[in-house]
Design an enzyme around this catalytic site. Structure first.
Site, PDB file in Angstrom:
ATOM      1  N   ARG A 257       0.836  -1.208   0.000  1.00  0.00           N
ATOM      2  CA  ARG A 257       0.000   0.000   0.000  1.00  0.00           C
ATOM      3  C   ARG A 257       0.866   1.250   0.000  1.00  0.00           C
ATOM      4  O   ARG A 257       1.810   1.342   0.777  1.00  0.00           O
ATOM      5  CB  ARG A 257      -0.912  -0.006   1.235  1.00  0.00           C
ATOM      6  CG  ARG A 257      -1.821  -1.219   1.235  1.00  0.00           C
ATOM      7  CD  ARG A 257      -2.828  -1.194   2.349  1.00  0.00           C
ATOM      8  NE  ARG A 257      -3.639  -2.399   2.273  1.00  0.00           N
ATOM      9  CZ  ARG A 257      -4.640  -2.697   3.084  1.00  0.00           C
ATOM     10  NH1 ARG A 257      -4.958  -1.855   4.047  1.00  0.00           N
ATOM     11  NH2 ARG A 257      -5.322  -3.814   2.938  1.00  0.00           N
ATOM     12  N   ARG A 272       1.536   1.159  10.376  1.00  0.00           N
ATOM     13  CA  ARG A 272       1.128   1.533   9.027  1.00  0.00           C
ATOM     14  C   ARG A 272       2.352   1.483   8.127  1.00  0.00           C
ATOM     15  O   ARG A 272       3.189   2.374   8.139  1.00  0.00           O
ATOM     16  CB  ARG A 272       0.527   2.947   9.042  1.00  0.00           C
ATOM     17  CG  ARG A 272      -0.116   3.382   7.730  1.00  0.00           C
ATOM     18  CD  ARG A 272      -0.717   4.789   7.849  1.00  0.00           C
ATOM     19  NE  ARG A 272      -1.772   4.860   8.856  1.00  0.00           N
ATOM     20  CZ  ARG A 272      -3.033   4.465   8.636  1.00  0.00           C
ATOM     21  NH1 ARG A 272      -3.393   4.009   7.457  1.00  0.00           N
ATOM     22  NH2 ARG A 272      -3.924   4.562   9.597  1.00  0.00           N
ATOM     23  N   GLU A 344      -7.716  -0.412  14.696  1.00  0.00           N
ATOM     24  CA  GLU A 344      -8.224  -1.418  13.757  1.00  0.00           C
ATOM     25  C   GLU A 344      -7.221  -2.544  13.486  1.00  0.00           C
ATOM     26  O   GLU A 344      -6.080  -2.295  13.102  1.00  0.00           O
ATOM     27  CB  GLU A 344      -8.571  -0.721  12.434  1.00  0.00           C
ATOM     28  CG  GLU A 344      -9.145  -1.671  11.404  1.00  0.00           C
ATOM     29  CD  GLU A 344      -9.465  -0.965  10.088  1.00  0.00           C
ATOM     30  OE1 GLU A 344      -9.710   0.262  10.102  1.00  0.00           O
ATOM     31  OE2 GLU A 344      -9.452  -1.649   9.051  1.00  0.00           O
ATOM     32  N   SER A 347     -11.185  -6.053   9.497  1.00  0.00           N
ATOM     33  CA  SER A 347     -12.307  -5.344   8.914  1.00  0.00           C
ATOM     34  C   SER A 347     -13.028  -6.340   8.019  1.00  0.00           C
ATOM     35  O   SER A 347     -12.388  -7.051   7.254  1.00  0.00           O
ATOM     36  CB  SER A 347     -11.763  -4.186   8.086  1.00  0.00           C
ATOM     37  OG  SER A 347     -12.801  -3.587   7.363  1.00  0.00           O
ATOM     38  N   ARG A 384      -0.117  -5.921  12.543  1.00  0.00           N
ATOM     39  CA  ARG A 384      -0.914  -5.336  13.614  1.00  0.00           C
ATOM     40  C   ARG A 384      -1.191  -6.330  14.745  1.00  0.00           C
ATOM     41  O   ARG A 384      -1.308  -5.937  15.906  1.00  0.00           O
ATOM     42  CB  ARG A 384      -2.220  -4.756  13.053  1.00  0.00           C
ATOM     43  CG  ARG A 384      -1.913  -3.535  12.183  1.00  0.00           C
ATOM     44  CD  ARG A 384      -3.129  -2.712  11.847  1.00  0.00           C
ATOM     45  NE  ARG A 384      -2.717  -1.556  11.058  1.00  0.00           N
ATOM     46  CZ  ARG A 384      -3.550  -0.614  10.619  1.00  0.00           C
ATOM     47  NH1 ARG A 384      -4.854  -0.712  10.891  1.00  0.00           N
ATOM     48  NH2 ARG A 384      -3.092   0.399   9.924  1.00  0.00           N
TER      49      ARG A 384
END
Length: 417
Positions: A257, A272, A344, A347, A384
RNA sequence: GGAGGGAUGGCCGAGCGGACGAAGGCGAUAGUCUUGAAAACUAUUGUAUGUAUUCCAUACCGUGGGUUCGAAUCCCACUCCCUCCGCCA
C-alpha cells in the site's frame, strides 16, 4: 457498480443512499442519460435489423436488382454505423458517471459522517493494567527483533525488517489461521499479488482508490493491497451453481500500500507500513444469505482474536465512513496499550452485488441467473497482530511474556529469549 | 529472450465472405418403449440487453479495432494456451 435498473424501479433507495453517504449527485442527469442511451440503442438496433434484412435480399438478388440494392445498403450501412457510434458515446458517458455511484448501504448500518460516528457493538477481553506501557517499536527494537531504521535506509520510510521470534510468530500465526479457516470451509489460497487493471477495477479499488496502489508501468501490472483483489477476481465472468455456494477462500499474501496522504500519521513502528502479510477471508455467496455470511465472518475474526487473548471491541462502521464497495462493514479494534486506545486490526465487509456485478460473477439456480454477493474479512493482519501481542503482553522490565495458551499457538513463550 | 502452431456452445469438433447463433458427436433434461433399468428412438439443451414476459429484435465464435452492402470466416493489434531453443527459483 449498482444495477442501473434502480433508476427505474427503486429511485427512493438510491436517493436515500446518496444522502446517507452525504454525496452530491445529479440523479436527474443520470436518469435522462440512461433513458437516452436506451432509446438510442433501440433505434440503432431497429436500423440494424433493416440492414440485415437487406443483406439477405442482396445475397439472393439477380444481377439487375443487385446494383440498386447495394446503393441502398451502403447508405443504410452508414446510418447504422453513425447510430451505433452515438450509442457507444452515450453509454460511455452514462457509465463513466454510474461506476462512481457507491454501493447501497445496508439499512442496518448506523448513520454518521466519519469514524467518530461508528457504533461500538461490544467490548471483549480484559485490558491489562500496565503502568507506563512501552510501544511495540521500543520493545521489539531493544530485543533485536525489529529494525525500521535500516529498512528506511534500504527501502524508505514505512518499511521494516522483522527478525527471529517475530518471524517465527508470523509463520505460526499464518499456519494456525489457515488451519482454522480450512476447518470452516475456507480453501487456503496463495493468490497472485500482481494483477491487471481489470481486477482492481472489478473490486472497486479503481478508480476511487487508485492513488493507494503501486504500479508496475512497464508491464501494466499493479501490486495488490490485499488478497481480496485476486480472490474476488478468481471467478470473473463465471456462472456458479447455487448449490456450490458459499465458495470460501482464505488467501495468504503480502500486501502493498502506498499510504499516500498519510504523512505524519501512525509513524511509529509497523502499524502503518507499505508492505505487510495478511490472511484474508473471502466468500462468494447467494444474495439471500450474505447478511448471515457477514455475521459468520465476523464471528471467525472474533474467535481468532479471543484465542490470542487480545482485548478488542467491535465497531459497526457508519454510512459516512464506508468505502464505495461496502454495504455494511464491521471493524475490530484491538487494545493498543501505548496509544491507550483501540485500533483497527480487522475489517469485514459485505459488498453485496457491487463487486460481483463489475466482475460479472453470477449464480444460477433452476433457470434463474443472478449476480451473486461477495464478502471479505481480515483473518490475520500479521503486523498489527504482532503489535497487539507485543504490547498487551509486555512486562514491567521491558520483556514480553505470553500465556501458555497463546504460546502454544505462536510457538514463543518469552519473546526474544 | 528467439522460432513456430493454435483459441468456435458444458465438453469434443466442423465451418474459412451471404443459407451460421453456428453441422456432427458426447454429456444433460424430458418423453416413447419396458414390470423396472439399460439400449434404442424423439424432443429440448448458451449468455445478455431491449419500447420484448413461451413470441420478436439486437449483441456475443479469445479481446479490441479495421475492410465489406454483409465477417466465426479477410486484415491489424493485444491476451492466453501449446511445441522447440535459451535462461532461471
Amino acid at each position: 457498480m449498482l444495477d442501473p435498473a434502480i433508476l427505474k424501479d427503486n429511485l427512493e433507495d438510491l436517493e436515500l443512499n446518496i444522502s446517507r453517504r452525504d454525496l452530491k449527485i445529479d440523479i436527474n442527469l443520470l436518469i435522462s442519460l440512461n433513458d437516452e442511451r436506451k432509446s438510442l440503442r433501440f433505434d440503432a438496433e431497429q436500423k440494424r435489423s433493416q440492414q440485415k434484412e437487406l443483406g439477405k435480399q442482396i445475397a439472393n438478388a439477380n444481377e439487375n436488382e443487385k446494383e440498386e440494392l447495394l446503393d441502398k445498403a451502403s447508405e443504410l450501412s452508414n446510418e447504422v454505423k453513425l447510430l451505433f457510434e452515438e450509442v457507444d458515446k452515450r453509454d460511455e458517458e452514462f457509465f463513466n458517471l454510474w461506476v462512481k455511484i457507491p454501493n447501497l448501504i445496508s439499512k442496518t448500518s448506523p448513520d454518521g459522517k466519519s469514524d467518530q460516528d461508528n457504533l461500538e457493538i461490544k467490548k471483549v477481553g480484559n485490558v491489562k493494567d500496565i503502568s507506563s506501557p512501552k510501544d511495540h517499536l521500543e520493545i521489539a527494537t531493544k530485543l533485536n527483533l525489529l529494525d525500521v531504521e535500516k529498512a528506511s535506509e534500504v527501502s524508505g520510510s514505512r518499511f521494516a525488517y522483522l527478525f527471529g521470534d517475530l518471524v517465527k510468530i508470523e509463520f505460526n500465526l499464518v499456519s494456525w489461521a489457515l488451519n482454522k479457516l480450512s476447518e470452516k470451509g475456507f480453501t487456503p489460497t496463495v493468490p497472485p499479488v500482481l494483477v491487471r487493471e481489470n481486477a482492481l477495477y472489478g473490486t472497486g479499488f479503481f478508480p476511487d482508490d487508485a492513488e493507494q496502489v503501486y504500479e508496475i508501468p512497464n508491464d501494466d501490472l499493479y501490486l495488490v493491497g490485499t488478497s481480496e483483489v485476486p480472490l474476488a477476481a478468481l471467478h470473473t465472468n463465471e456462472i456458479i451453481n447455487l448449490e456450490e455456494l458459499p465458495l470460501r477462500y482464505a488467501g495468504f499474501s503480502t500486501c502493498f500500500r502506498r499510504e499516500a496522504g498519510t504523512y505524519g500519521k501512525d509513524t511509529t513502528g509497523i502499524f502503518r507500513v507499505h508492505q505487510f502479510d495478511k490472511v484474508e477471508m473471502f466468500s462468494f455467496c447467494s444474495p439471500e444469505k450474505s447478511e448471515k455470511e457477514h455475521e459468520f465472518i465476523l464471528s471467525v475474526e472474533e474467535e481468532l482474536l479471543q484465542s490470542l487473548e487480545i482485548p478488542y471491541r467491535v465497531v459497526d462502521v457508519c454510512a459516512g465512513d464506508l468505502g464505495a464497495s461496502a454495504a455494511k462493514k464491521y471493524d475490530i479494534e484491538a487494545w493498543i496499550p501505548s496509544q491507550n486506545t483501540y485500533r483497527e486490526v480487522t475489517s469485514c465487509s459485505n459488498t453485496t452485488s457491487f463487486q460481483a456485478r463489475r466482475l460479472n460473477i453470477r449464480a444460477k439456480s433452476e433457470g434463474e441467473t443472478k449476480v451473486l454477493h461477495t464478502l471479505n474479512g481480515t483473518a490475520i493482519a500479521v503486523g498489527r497482530i504482532l503489535i497487539a501481542l507485543i504490547e498487551n503482553n509486555q512486562t514491567e522490565d521491558g520483556n514480553v511474556k505470553f500465556s501458555n495458551k497463546v504460546a502454544e499457538i505462536i510457538g514463543v513463550k518469552n519473546l526474544g529469549q
